[in-house]
Design an enzyme around this catalytic site. Structure first.
Site, PDB file in Angstrom:
ATOM      1  N   ALA A   1     -10.524  -3.073 -11.212  1.00 52.01           N
ATOM      2  CA  ALA A   1     -10.351  -2.747 -12.629  1.00 52.01           C
ATOM      3  C   ALA A   1      -9.227  -3.608 -13.176  1.00 52.01           C
ATOM      4  O   ALA A   1      -8.074  -3.472 -12.749  1.00 52.01           O
ATOM      5  CB  ALA A   1     -10.037  -1.266 -12.793  1.00 52.01           C
TER       6      ALA A   1
ATOM      7  N   VAL B   1      -0.270  -7.424 -15.914  1.00 53.35           N
ATOM      8  CA  VAL B   1       0.192  -8.075 -14.696  1.00 53.35           C
ATOM      9  C   VAL B   1      -0.118  -7.247 -13.457  1.00 53.35           C
ATOM     10  O   VAL B   1      -0.475  -7.797 -12.398  1.00 53.35           O
ATOM     11  CB  VAL B   1       1.703  -8.387 -14.789  1.00 53.35           C
ATOM     12  CG1 VAL B   1       2.527  -7.112 -14.945  1.00 53.35           C
ATOM     13  CG2 VAL B   1       2.169  -9.183 -13.575  1.00 53.35           C
ATOM     14  N   ASP B   2      -0.016  -5.929 -13.539  1.00 51.79           N
ATOM     15  CA  ASP B   2      -0.230  -5.094 -12.362  1.00 51.79           C
ATOM     16  C   ASP B   2      -1.653  -5.206 -11.832  1.00 51.79           C
ATOM     17  O   ASP B   2      -1.876  -5.405 -10.632  1.00 51.79           O
ATOM     18  CB  ASP B   2       0.101  -3.628 -12.680  1.00 51.79           C
ATOM     19  CG  ASP B   2       1.575  -3.402 -12.933  1.00 51.79           C
ATOM     20  OD1 ASP B   2       2.391  -4.135 -12.353  1.00 51.79           O
ATOM     21  OD2 ASP B   2       1.913  -2.492 -13.713  1.00 51.79           O
ATOM     22  N   SER B   3      -2.635  -5.065 -12.710  1.00 54.50           N
ATOM     23  CA  SER B   3      -4.021  -5.107 -12.254  1.00 54.50           C
ATOM     24  C   SER B   3      -4.400  -6.512 -11.790  1.00 54.50           C
ATOM     25  O   SER B   3      -5.224  -6.670 -10.881  1.00 54.50           O
ATOM     26  CB  SER B   3      -4.971  -4.631 -13.354  1.00 54.50           C
ATOM     27  OG  SER B   3      -4.902  -5.445 -14.506  1.00 54.50           O
TER      28      SER B   3
ATOM     29  N   CYS C   1      -7.773  10.004 -18.593  1.00 54.40           N
ATOM     30  CA  CYS C   1      -8.430   8.705 -18.472  1.00 54.40           C
ATOM     31  C   CYS C   1      -8.637   8.354 -17.003  1.00 54.40           C
ATOM     32  O   CYS C   1      -9.714   7.871 -16.610  1.00 54.40           O
ATOM     33  CB  CYS C   1      -7.601   7.630 -19.168  1.00 54.40           C
ATOM     34  SG  CYS C   1      -8.400   6.004 -19.204  1.00 54.40           S
TER      35      CYS C   1
ATOM     36  N   MET D   1     -12.630  -2.689 -18.600  1.00 53.51           N
ATOM     37  CA  MET D   1     -13.235  -1.563 -19.308  1.00 53.51           C
ATOM     38  C   MET D   1     -12.937  -1.673 -20.798  1.00 53.51           C
ATOM     39  O   MET D   1     -11.777  -1.599 -21.207  1.00 53.51           O
ATOM     40  CB  MET D   1     -12.707  -0.244 -18.752  1.00 53.51           C
ATOM     41  CG  MET D   1     -13.184   0.055 -17.353  1.00 53.51           C
ATOM     42  SD  MET D   1     -12.413   1.539 -16.677  1.00 53.51           S
ATOM     43  CE  MET D   1     -10.763   0.919 -16.355  1.00 53.51           C
TER      44      MET D   1
ATOM     45  N   GLY E   1      -4.277  -1.300 -10.546  1.00 60.08           N
ATOM     46  CA  GLY E   1      -2.877  -1.699 -10.461  1.00 60.08           C
ATOM     47  C   GLY E   1      -1.911  -0.535 -10.475  1.00 60.08           C
ATOM     48  O   GLY E   1      -0.714  -0.735 -10.731  1.00 60.08           O
TER      49      GLY E   1
ATOM     50  N   CYS F   1      -2.571   4.695 -25.642  1.00 60.77           N
ATOM     51  CA  CYS F   1      -3.265   3.434 -25.919  1.00 60.77           C
ATOM     52  C   CYS F   1      -4.116   3.485 -27.181  1.00 60.77           C
ATOM     53  O   CYS F   1      -4.258   2.478 -27.873  1.00 60.77           O
ATOM     54  CB  CYS F   1      -4.109   3.023 -24.719  1.00 60.77           C
ATOM     55  SG  CYS F   1      -5.524   4.091 -24.367  1.00 60.77           S
TER      56      CYS F   1
END
Length: 366
Positions: A6, A11-13, A101, A32, A125, A199
């Site tokens: 995903a 940066v993390d993912s 989520c 997504m 992430g 978000c």
């Protein structure tokens, strides 16, 4: 393994996907699309799942040399996260949309679709760890970087979902080192700001967002005696523990600040009082989800009620269709609708949704 990574565009993912590739897995990246307004652009750290984020995710996937797809899950997101968020506030509760989520989109809709397509796991992430238990089953644990630990928002995952989850950043020492790793790998999102706030409310105006969805529902702000202190345009604009924006037209006799103690949407009242009245010694919670066998009696654990809150000692035991939580020391600002995550050491045992609280010395109610 065949791994569905995903990729949010952050940066993390991106680093998580890179680590999955480096580990030798057959990785496919997927972004997504959750935002119903595809023209929305990110502003600094506000907003996510925007057109900019999808392009950043694609660039990262291209650099890693993995296939990349955009999956439109916006209808699921609106129904399972946004609509739930609005309904919970309308009912006087305080939900956590990130928890919903993760539960209903990233590890339900996404994982179910991935498994149906032949993938073995979903990699994200998130800062958390999956470790093998003594009996060989997968256990969810806190991340090595306690400051970035996200196990709380993942505590709603059941045992099967944890078994199909990968968190490649779980052992990362710090976020700064993850960013440095992204630079070494040449990932274009190494310095991209983290997203904050909700978000789907990128301007951060939760009250305005809810007012647009629910309209004005005027009522009164009262003290514990029922005396009217002010008015409001909707109970959904308040959360337990809130201090500012109460709509009170005169100071308290003792001059001390007041806080929201309770919200009653049917009566359209918001009750306020002194800070000490926010303390709770216990909670009742419903819809428990366990990562492993549920407790059959009282167990000594630690519980956490906020994403970055302190985990405190407590006793958890079955109670009807839910659980009862007795705190070893009081907590403040606990609201119905919040998730209570249950830990033993670093391991997440499970979670439930708070339905009621008990004040010190009071009889439990929900």
């Amino acid at each position: 393994m065949r791994v569905l990574a995903a990729m949010s565009g952050g940066v993390d993912s991106a680093v998580a996907a890179a680590r999955a590739v480096e580990a030798g897995h057959d990785v496919v990246g997927v972004h997504m699309a959750l935002n119903r307004n595809p023209g929305t652009l990110r502003t600094g750290s506000r907003g996510c799942c925007t057109i900019e984020d999808s392009l950043d995710a694609r660039r990262a996937a291209d650099l890693l040399g993995i296939p990349f797809y955009v999956w439109d899950l916006s209808e699921d997101f609106v129904e399972d996260v946004v609509a739930d968020f609005v309904a919970e506030y309308a009912a006087g509760r305080t939900p956590n949309p990130c928890v919903r989520c993760n539960e209903r989109i990233k590890f339900a809709a996404l994982l179910d679709k991935g498994i149906a397509l032949g993938f073995d796991a979903v990699a994200t992430g998130h800062y958390a760890q999956v470790r093998p238990g003594a009996d060989g089953t997968a256990e969810l644990h806190r991340a090595a970087d306690v400051a970035k630990d996200q196990s709380y928002v993942l505590a709603v995952l059941d045992a099967d979902q944890v078994a199909h989850a990968m968190f490649p950043l779980g052992d990362a020492p710090t976020k700064a080192e993850v960013r440095e790793e992204a630079r070494r790998r040449g990932l274009p999102v190494a310095d991209k700001p983290d997203s904050h706030d909700i978000c789907f409310i990128p301007d951060g105006d939760t009250r305005g967002f809810l007012a647009d969805k629910l309209g004005e529902v005027p009522g009164e702000v009262v003290d514990e005696t029922g005396a009217v202190l002010g008015s409001h345009t909707g109970t959904y604009g308040f959360t337990v523990g809130q201090r500012k924006g109460l709509g009170i037209d005169r100071p308290a006799p003792d001059g001390r600040p007041r806080y929201v103690l309770s919200i009653e949407p049917v009566r359209r009242t918001v009750t306020v009082g002194p800070a000490e009245r926010l303390a709770v010694s216990g909670m009742q919670a419903v819809a428990p989800v366990w990562n492993g066998s549920p407790p059959t009696g009282p167990v000594e654990v630690h519980v956490q009620v906020r994403a970055h809150g302190e985990a405190v000692p407590a006793v958890v035991e079955p109670s009807g269709e839910g659980i009862a939580v007795t705190l070893r020391s009081p907590l403040t600002g606990v609201a119905p609708g919040q998730t209570v995550a249950v830990y033993r050491g670093t391991r997440v045992l499970g979670s439930a949704t708070i339905s009621g609280t008990t004040a010190p010395g009071a009889v439990a109610s929900s």
